[in-house]
Design a protein around this motif. Sequence first.
Motif, PDB file in Angstrom:
ATOM      1  N   SER A   1       0.830  -1.207   0.000  1.00  0.00           N
ATOM      2  CA  SER A   1       0.000   0.000   0.000  1.00  0.00           C
ATOM      3  C   SER A   1       0.863   1.255   0.000  1.00  0.00           C
ATOM      4  O   SER A   1       0.531   2.235  -0.668  1.00  0.00           O
ATOM      5  CB  SER A   1      -0.912   0.025   1.218  1.00  0.00           C
ATOM      6  OG  SER A   1      -1.747  -1.096   1.201  1.00  0.00           O
TER       7      SER A   1
ATOM      8  N   ASP B   1      -6.039  -1.018  -4.743  1.00  0.00           N
ATOM      9  CA  ASP B   1      -5.397  -1.583  -3.553  1.00  0.00           C
ATOM     10  C   ASP B   1      -6.325  -2.612  -2.915  1.00  0.00           C
ATOM     11  O   ASP B   1      -7.222  -2.265  -2.152  1.00  0.00           O
ATOM     12  CB  ASP B   1      -5.052  -0.466  -2.560  1.00  0.00           C
ATOM     13  CG  ASP B   1      -4.146  -0.958  -1.434  1.00  0.00           C
ATOM     14  OD1 ASP B   1      -3.928  -2.182  -1.358  1.00  0.00           O
ATOM     15  OD2 ASP B   1      -3.669  -0.124  -0.655  1.00  0.00           O
ATOM     16  N   GLU B   2      -6.115  -3.854  -3.230  1.00  0.00           N
ATOM     17  CA  GLU B   2      -6.940  -4.955  -2.726  1.00  0.00           C
ATOM     18  C   GLU B   2      -8.430  -4.673  -2.859  1.00  0.00           C
ATOM     19  O   GLU B   2      -9.158  -4.726  -1.874  1.00  0.00           O
ATOM     20  CB  GLU B   2      -6.608  -5.233  -1.252  1.00  0.00           C
ATOM     21  CG  GLU B   2      -5.134  -5.434  -1.021  1.00  0.00           C
ATOM     22  CD  GLU B   2      -4.837  -5.971   0.366  1.00  0.00           C
ATOM     23  OE1 GLU B   2      -5.676  -6.709   0.887  1.00  0.00           O
ATOM     24  OE2 GLU B   2      -3.761  -5.669   0.902  1.00  0.00           O
TER      25      GLU B   2
HETATM   26 MG   LIG Z   1      -2.357  -2.509   2.239  1.00  0.00          MG
END
Ligand SMILES: [Mg+2]
Lengths: 332, 328, 380
Positions: free
Chosen positions: A50, A188-189
């Motif tokens: 991240s 991000d995910e």
């Molecule tokens: Mg993360």
Amino acid sequence: MQDETILEITDLNICFEMREGTVNAVNGVNFSVKPGEVLGIVGESGSGKSLSARSIMNLLPRNATVTNGSVKFRKSDGEVVDILAEKRESRKMRELRGGHVGMIFQEPMTALSPVHSIGKQIMTTLSLHTDLSKKAQVERAADLLAMVQMPKPMEMLKKYPHQLSGGMRQRAMIAMALSCNPSLLLADEPTTALDVTTEAQILDLIMSLQDELNMAVIFITHNFGVVAEIADRVSVMYLGNAVETAAVDDIFYNPKHPYTRALLQSIPRLDGQKRRRLQTIEGMVPDPFNLPTGCVFHTRCAEKMAGKCTSQIPELTYFENDQMARCHLHQA
Amino acid sequence: MAGYIAHRLLWSIPTLIVITIATFVIIQLPPGDYVTAYIAELVETGEVIDAETAAHIRHEFGLDRPMYEQFLTWIGGILLHGDFGLSLDWKLPVSELIWDRIGLTLLISMLSLLMTWAIAIPIGVYSATRQYSFLDHLFTVLGFLGRGIPDFLLALVLMWMGFLYFNFHVGGLFSPAYENAPWSFAKFGDLLSHLWVPVLVLSTGGAAGLLRIMRANMLEELGKPYVETAYAQGLSERQVVWRYPVRVALNPFISTVGWALPALISGDVITAVVLNLPTTGPLLLRSLQNQDMYLAGGFILILSVFTIIGTLLSDILLVLTDPRIRHS
Amino acid sequence: MSEQTLSDTAVEPAVEVKENSSYTAKPLTLMWWRFKKHKLALWSLGVIILLYLVAAFAGFLAPYDPFKHNRLHPFVPPQSIHLFSEDGTFQGPFVYGLKRQRDPETARLSFEEDTSKINRIRFFVEGDKYKFWGLVPTKLRLFGVEGRRNRIYILGTDKLGRDLFSRLVYGARVTLSVGLIGVFFSFVIGITLGSLAGLIGGTIDTVIQRMAELVRSIPTIPLWLGLAAALPVNWDPILVYLLITVILALIGWTNLARVVRGHFMTIRNQDFVLAARLSGASKTRIVTRHMLPSMTSYVIAAISLAIPEMILGETALSFLGLGLRPPVISWGVLLQDAQNLRSIALAPWLLIPGVAIVVTILAFNFLGDGLRDAADPYQK
Ligand SMILES: [Mg+2]
Ligand SMILES: Nc1ncnc2c1ncn2[C@@H]1O[C@H](COP(=O)(O)OP(=O)(O)OP(=O)(O)O)[C@@H](O)[C@H]1O
Ligand code: SF4
């Protein structure tokens, strides 16, 4: 910066000064993205995925310090922006965010403002980066919702996040991120918080939109299966290092780094069951305050060479087809 | 939502009834009645009243009738004619005595509420966005002080400082020249020049408390993912802060208006005694001491009614501003 | 708070006492552990302990009988303590004697230091008689000055020439204990109603909630005034004191009840309570053995925030003349002397009890904040 790339991260180092000591959260990340390419980033929790993505937005936590490295982005008009040289609040950065680079997050519930309607939030992005009239903004917002396959877009505009299901919220999030035709999408995910069926739908949606709009995508995930499905190239991260980056086929069939190999061994063969979380490898992830000397992976590496691996930090080794890995095994 | 508002409105009716009865009971509680207190007062000055006169006065004011009858007459008068009865002490209708003063109390309370917000919101937002900066620490210290100093003490100290350093007489709401003058712009200006003292006194305590809440709320909101989304949309820090988190962080403010109002009115009562303001405080105090029950009852009742209305309004406001509650 | 321990205690009464004590100690130890990091709160705890010690040893610490008038010394300003006399020689701690002057125009008395007279401070001296803790008659006082007719007034005197420091120290007994006793009453009411509401729920919950709402929507001061005015002037001061604390408690219980109820609501369905229930423990048992101990830390925090409210209430009421009345000495009563500008302008030191009040309230607030953070690090 190479001509054909849209984003290039070189030698990125990020650390946090904490009362307990210094956390070297990212140390030596290198990768680049070409237009229209999908780069998957995999790694265990806390490996710095991240943070690397946020550095592209110049939105690192305020207590973070970039000690080394650069992030360069090429806008569609050809101008190259040296992102980390810009001030966080500069006009150029604000133009980039939402305008040229879109971002979607893991938690669709909390990542949308609870007090504004979906339509309002999309129109905010539009009004920042385009000069559409109010009416045109509404139309464009409805078009976007239709594009992410939300039913009854006109009605959806008036809904608040808490009135939508998780999948719907993530669609709204995507619509918002894509509203100004960014040339790069950071995800991000985006599917971690969703159930398997919804996850598949969202992945399909992102892939079809990527195809349609021909944008580059950086897709962060824990899930090797997802990577295999959507990525063109993959970067594997461990303890703040991008230990190996390669085309997806090379990663799966010709991995160079022991960590990548260990990861692949810990999941069932690809043709079998595809979606599996990363399995942990023997040993514990070291404490981020006391990173191992030499190669960060040596505490868990099966192929460790005593002496060299514990004392010298391995350099990046380049292979054909743009594959690169950080490991002493490959250094002559 | 209309259902919710109706529900809240309905609920305030039993509350009102209970408050009315409670008020009446409270003012009846002291042993003896107005006449006893009156006689005691006269005795102090050396006068004596015989039993016959006392009975006569009692009869005149209806004090010899059963309690429930007195209550029904009292409440009936209020509901049917807006007649709050007679002030035994002043020999004047209660309604003539209280409205001016309640008006001023409400004015001061409202101004203090606004002042509280005007202080607490910007400073709270600043402290949260610049956490641990020099000013953040300074405001924290001031906030704690503000929370620790009781209203009446602050009023006393201000009064003393005003006298000591500016030879300025803090207190009252009008200069002697305007005290009994009819309303005019000049009188209004004079009022404003006196008003800041009580408003300041009343708002510091509340502001200090709200400041802490605002700062904590803001810090919590600023850490939430939607703030990052807002930055990722391309908004500037100022836009992000004021457009999103402040709105969310303000919810508790709105929901506490209802509680802030009783506190302010309470604060006004006691501050007014210190600063000698022509608001409810001094008169209420005196009426309680003299067992001038209709006057005291009128005050307590009306002040309570206003707080109930305030609570009601804040509940409704909260529903209107927070879509999460609105739709549930 | 492991489920294991809990279900075990419920099943096997034999080991109950031991297990249970480790279970109640655990959250408290944890709390203390977190609390210790809070420097300000820790200091405040020290200040509070000191204040209560002062109150406990008031007779010993006060140099004079707080009720004793001294017609010769009205409105004496606070005297400063010196170590060196005018000519620079070291004398040990002393105060100068008092020089009385009468303003020829206003006929007002004023006092000045008489630098020719040095009254040395002596420790552990014989002073006015008092009963230590109401039991042991003694004359021992911590300090005083040499000479039978000399006086030391470190905080000055009031209009009747009574020593303010002695009065302040005695006043601490009343004011600080009002806080404790008032909180005790509201604690009893709050815990009872709060747990009833949180446990039984339904109509009872609604009724109690409405009651709390009702109490909170009444402006407190008028209500206090009303109730306090109902106390007859000629009643025994002790009775008045108790009733005042009850009045404060009758209004102050709502917050505690809210905390307790909220906590009950959240833990009612938590694993460890369910485990106890499933293993057949009775309802009272679940409440007293499992649920109440689990919220000790919250309750402690709520209490320490409620005490300053009580103290403020007493002070305000007494200040207005509706609470405690002379001859009782409390800080609020002392402040009554400073009610108007004339007295403050003449004798600003009469405001000193206000400083004591502010220090106490701040200390309790800091302590409460620290405890609350320690009780629940994730709560804001
Ligand atoms: Mg993360
Ligand atoms: N605000 C911060 N303050 C201190 N350290 C931080 C902060 N943010 C991140 N870190 C450190 O940086 C490391 C990497 O964080 P990052 O969020 O990039 O991990 P990640 O790979 O995205 O993990 P996940 O899969 O759990 O999202 C963390 O282990 C943490 O120690
Ligand atoms: S450098 Fe050494 S320890 Fe690190 S991965 Fe390669 S072989 Fe293993």
